[in-house]
Write a protein that holds these residues in place. Structure first.
Motif, PDB file in Angstrom:
ATOM      1  N   PRO A  87       0.811  -1.227   0.000  1.00 12.57           N
ATOM      2  CA  PRO A  87       0.000   0.000   0.000  1.00 12.57           C
ATOM      3  C   PRO A  87       0.844   1.277   0.000  1.00 12.57           C
ATOM      4  O   PRO A  87       0.514   2.239  -0.701  1.00 12.57           O
ATOM      5  N   GLN A 103       2.215   1.692  -3.493  1.00  8.79           N
ATOM      6  CA  GLN A 103       1.134   2.059  -4.409  1.00  8.79           C
ATOM      7  C   GLN A 103       0.803   3.545  -4.297  1.00  8.79           C
ATOM      8  O   GLN A 103       0.574   4.207  -5.307  1.00  8.79           O
ATOM      9  N   GLN A 130      -4.724  -4.340  -6.675  1.00 12.84           N
ATOM     10  CA  GLN A 130      -5.102  -4.258  -5.259  1.00 12.84           C
ATOM     11  C   GLN A 130      -5.755  -5.558  -4.784  1.00 12.84           C
ATOM     12  O   GLN A 130      -6.433  -6.214  -5.538  1.00 12.84           O
TER      13      GLN A 130
END
Length: 370
Positions: free
Chosen positions: A329, A332, A370
């Protein structure tokens, strides 16, 4: 082996301009903004070049030049609320990624980066072995790398250019004649062309050919431009790293090589680095460089030619950031910033922006992962 350069953490004073501001932006203002982007990098690049010079002069000087490579620090670790992300790989992406990480860290002080340049091959080895979180990749991924879970995100575009020593006795002929893929093949791959007379019809001195010793996307792109397939096909004296190859050619009046444009042009004024000139490409194969093929005087000229797809692909290429598997995360979020707000820094850093369509596709890739 050159010691990887670590990104330095200093404030960058870049401003993000609207299209209207860009239209009225003066040359002096543009130069000042470029200086603010590149100033934190110049010391790091200078140290790379000094190390390269030492290695070229004598292997015995290695210890005096700073020793061997230091491994990247595995990252994406959260400690005390802080996230550390390590990035390793291509010299081609190192200046741009350093700008991005410095700017992103300003906005996200809980995130720090360790950025090291050591070649595309090293970056992929580091990320696939878990020694780094992100690889900077300046070529297409190989099947064996994809099989190990490489997750590629395109972030910008640049190019490799042929280079030669500015004091070459045949400088006028090189600039007037240029080079074709076939001529590059005979110089770097087949070895059929060994003298300046065989290439240009002037001078019987030997051409001193240089290539990369480290696993490099730039070398692969140059091999493909020269009608080859792989870096291993390139002949010549092998030198480690972009700065090392540039330094080798600068020290040899009869030398030729190739470099990423970020290590060919002076970031402060956009002209070729002292001691280097660019070998123009004869695009229409007519034995001369026509006015519409002469776009190498400044970095702005060649990046525009790349953006317009006048300069050929390869040796122009898309540059990637790579993780093993789906990015974390934290990574990203960094990627999303790079593909949106971070694109405002691309032009002044000397790179070419991806098309809007390609940026949308890259963002969709992140959403799908994701």
């Amino acid at each position: 082996m050159l010691q990887p350069t670590r990104a330095i953490s200093r404030g960058l004073c870049s401003s993000i301009l609207t299209p209207e501001q860009k239209a009225s932006d003066s040359n002096s203002a543009r130069k000042e903004r470029r200086m603010s982007i590149w100033k934190p990098l110049l010391g790091a690049v200078k140290r790379q070049t000094q190390l390269a010079a030492c290695l070229i002069l004598s292997p015995l000087l290695l210890s005096a030049c700073g020793g061997g490579a230091q491994p990247a620090v595995p990252a994406a670790n959260a400690a005390g609320g802080a996230t550390v992300i390590s990035i390793s790989g291509a010299f081609a992406l190192f200046p741009m990624v350093t700008v991005w990480t410095e700017e992103y860290a300003k906005l996200n002080p809980n995130v720090t980066f360790d950025v090291q340049a050591g070649g595309a091959g090293k970056g992929m080895t580091d990320v696939l072995s878990g020694a780094a979180d992100i690889a900077m990749l300046s070529r297409e991924a190989r099947q064996e790398e994809l099989d190990q879970g490489s997750f590629l995100v395109p972030v910008t575009i640049d190019a490799v250019v042929g280079t030669f020593n500015a004091d070459n006795p045949h400088v006028e002929q090189i600039l007037a004649h240029g080079i074709t893929p076939e001529e590059a093949h005979r110089i770097w791959i087949s070895g059929e062309t060994t003298t300046w007379a065989q290439w240009l019809g002037t001078g019987d001195e030997r051409i001193n050919v240089y290539t990369r010793s480290d696993s490099a996307g730039a070398a692969e792109m140059w091999a493909k431009f020269a009608n080859g397939e792989a870096q291993e096909e390139l002949q010549g004296t092998a030198v480690n790293g972009d700065p090392g190859l540039a330094e080798a050619v600068r020290q040899d009046a009869l030398g030729i090589g190739f470099n990423n444009i970020g290590f060919t042009y002076d970031p402060t004024n956009g002209t070729p680095n002292a001691g280097l000139l660019v070998i123009p490409i004869d695009l229409n194969n007519n034995g001369q460089i026509d006015p519409d093929e002469a776009f190498y005087s400044t970095r702005d000229e060649i990046t525009q030619a790349i953006a317009d797809e006048i300069y050929p692909f390869p040796p122009a290429r898309v540059l990637y950031l790579v993780t093993k598997g789906t990015p974390s995360p934290a990574i990203q979020e960094f990627y999303r910033w790079v593909l949106t707000d971070g694109q405002a820094f691309v032009h002044d850093a000397g790179y070419v922006a991806l098309t809007q369509e390609r940026l949308v596709d890259a963002l969709s890739l992140l959403n799908d992962g994701q």
